[in-house]
Design an enzyme around this catalytic site. Structure first.
Site, PDB file in Angstrom:
ATOM      1  N   ASP A  61       0.813  -1.210   0.000  1.00 48.65           N
ATOM      2  CA  ASP A  61       0.000   0.000   0.000  1.00 48.65           C
ATOM      3  C   ASP A  61       0.852   1.267   0.000  1.00 48.65           C
ATOM      4  OD1 ASP A  61      -2.305  -1.421  -0.115  1.00 48.65           O
ATOM      5  OD2 ASP A  61      -3.059  -0.853   1.859  1.00 48.65           O
ATOM      6  N   GLY A  62       2.021   1.235   0.650  1.00 53.50           N
ATOM      7  CA  GLY A  62       2.884   2.408   0.646  1.00 53.50           C
ATOM      8  C   GLY A  62       3.352   2.764  -0.751  1.00 53.50           C
ATOM      9  N   ASN A  69      -5.140   8.691   1.611  1.00 48.95           N
ATOM     10  CA  ASN A  69      -5.520   8.064   2.882  1.00 48.95           C
ATOM     11  C   ASN A  69      -5.958   9.074   3.933  1.00 48.95           C
ATOM     12  OD1 ASN A  69      -5.403   5.341   2.428  1.00 48.95           O
ATOM     13  ND2 ASN A  69      -3.425   5.010   3.416  1.00 48.95           N
ATOM     14  N   ASP A  70      -5.025   9.953   4.350  1.00 45.99           N
ATOM     15  CA  ASP A  70      -5.361  10.827   5.478  1.00 45.99           C
ATOM     16  C   ASP A  70      -4.382  11.974   5.610  1.00 45.99           C
ATOM     17  OD1 ASP A  70      -3.040   9.594   6.682  1.00 45.99           O
ATOM     18  OD2 ASP A  70      -4.307   8.010   7.485  1.00 45.99           O
ATOM     19  N   ARG A  78       3.858  16.617  25.471  1.00 48.00           N
ATOM     20  CA  ARG A  78       3.003  17.747  25.097  1.00 48.00           C
ATOM     21  C   ARG A  78       1.941  17.277  24.119  1.00 48.00           C
ATOM     22  NH1 ARG A  78       4.910  22.883  25.782  1.00 48.00           N
ATOM     23  NH2 ARG A  78       2.744  23.440  25.331  1.00 48.00           N
ATOM     24  N   ASP A 106      -3.275  12.720  21.400  1.00 46.74           N
ATOM     25  CA  ASP A 106      -1.981  12.383  20.804  1.00 46.74           C
ATOM     26  C   ASP A 106      -1.934  12.810  19.341  1.00 46.74           C
ATOM     27  OD1 ASP A 106      -1.216  11.284  23.193  1.00 46.74           O
ATOM     28  OD2 ASP A 106      -1.124   9.217  22.490  1.00 46.74           O
ATOM     29  N   ALA A 111      -6.370   8.822  21.074  1.00 44.76           N
ATOM     30  CA  ALA A 111      -6.158   8.913  22.521  1.00 44.76           C
ATOM     31  C   ALA A 111      -6.528  10.289  23.059  1.00 44.76           C
ATOM     32  CB  ALA A 111      -4.704   8.571  22.875  1.00 44.76           C
TER      33      ALA A 111
END
Length: 357
Positions: free
Chosen positions: A68-69, A175-176, A186, A205, A240
């Site tokens: 996929d990459g 994808n995103d 932080r 996160d 998260a």
């Protein structure tokens, strides 16, 4: 569409991909089709998609040999030039590639004789309050042994900029687009806006916006929904989050999602399809939109997305559901559709003729 020029994107670290590339080149020589390797790492650094496609002679078809990459790299190139993309499967758990490596020659024959379907998939693009930059020294921190990352995205000069709409960046994501914390201690704190209205302020996160195609990637790992790749939607998921509300939100394609970094947020890195492309500071913002461009992926038959989901995710049946020991029956609909369901599009059952709408 007649294919006269093919561009190859090869995962050079896999011997089977290198062998498959030789088979593609041999096929091209037999068919008098021009074939060019697109070496995205040439000269020791990454180049823009436009530069890579120009160097390949503006191919009509991009063939990717890897997982996929590798397909994501090829998709970025294809989207820039509105070329077709064909993914040859050499991955492990991917959802994007189409053809098993053993059938690469027959797949090229099918494309050459136009015995194919073209699947249109949604892409993302982005605007920002300022140009993205990669601070000096961060490349070694984020690379983790990988090859050099992509440069920061350039500003698109063909788009209007300024005011509350910021500047348009030359970004294409299949994808995103992910905003994640740079330091472990932080969190990313950001106001999240959908369709111009504040949804909530998040501390997490990471915050990500995925396409339906990307819903089975990072978003899925973070607890997001699985969305059919045939759908058009923006999927927002917090990773998260430090809050009670931890559900994903699925927005319509004309409802952009904006992330504005809050005053006390830590620095955040922006990744596009897994590639770090810049850093955001408190006060910066990005807006994520459905792109006017579409990916045109080659399909040689109906895609069994849900069968692949069951197989790749190794889904098992609930013991209580099969307590009697009888497996659930298959439901490949083989009889003609009733008139009131004529609008439905279902893939044909194995060895069954294609139904006409």
């Amino acid at each position: 569409m007649t294919v006269r020029r093919i561009g190859l994107v090869v995962h050079g670290g896999r011997p089977e991909a290198v062998a498959a590339a030789r088979a593609v080149r041999a096929w091209c020589a037999e068919q008098a089709v021009h074939c060019t390797d697109i070496d995205v790492w040439r000269d020791g650094g990454r180049h823009s998609a436009r530069e890579e496609v120009d160097a390949a002679g503006d191919p009509d078809l991009i063939v990717t040999l890897g997982g996929d990459g590798t397909f994501l790299r090829g998709a970025r190139l294809a989207a820039v030039h509105d070329a077709l993309v064909l993914g040859v499967d050499l991955g492990r758990v991917g959802f994007l590639t189409e053809v098993p490596v053993a059938f690469v020659r027959s797949a090229l024959d099918a494309v050459h004789t136009q015995q194919l379907d073209v699947e249109s998939r949604m892409l993302l693009t982005m605007r920002a309050s300022r140009r993205l930059e990669v601070p000096a020294g961060i490349e070694e921190l984020m690379r983790y042994g990988r090859r050099p990352m992509l440069p920061p995205p350039r500003v698109r000069t063909d788009c209007e900029s300024g005011g509350e709409w910021g500047i348009a960046l030359n970004v294409t994501a299949l994808n995103d687009i992910v905003v994640e914390k740079l330091a472990r201690d932080r969190q990313v704190s950001a106001g999240v806006y959908i369709a111009g209205r504040l949804l909530a302020s998040y501390s997490a996160d990471a915050l990500l916006v995925a396409t339906p195609t990307g819903s089975t990637a990072y978003s899925f790992a973070a607890g997001g929904p699985v969305v059919s790749p045939r759908a058009d939607a923006l999927v927002f998921t917090a990773v998260a989050p430090h809050m009670v509300f931890d559900r994903s939100v699925v927005a319509a394609p004309d409802e952009p999602i904006a992330l504005r970094m809050l005053e006390h947020s830590g620095q955040a890195v922006v990744s596009i399809d897994g590639q770090l492309r810049g850093v955001l500071d408190p006060g910066d913002w990005i807006g994520i939109y459905a792109s006017p461009r579409r990916l045109r992926a080659v399909r040689l038959g109906p895609m069994d997305f849900y069968g692949r989901l069951r197989e790749r995710m190794k889904l098992s049946d609930a013991p209580a559901a099969v307590a009697d020991g009888t497996p659930p029956p298959l439901w490949p609909v083989t009889s003609p559709r009733p008139g009131d369901l004529a609008h439905l599009r279902l893939p044909p059952a194995p060895d069954a003729p294609q139904q006409t709408p």
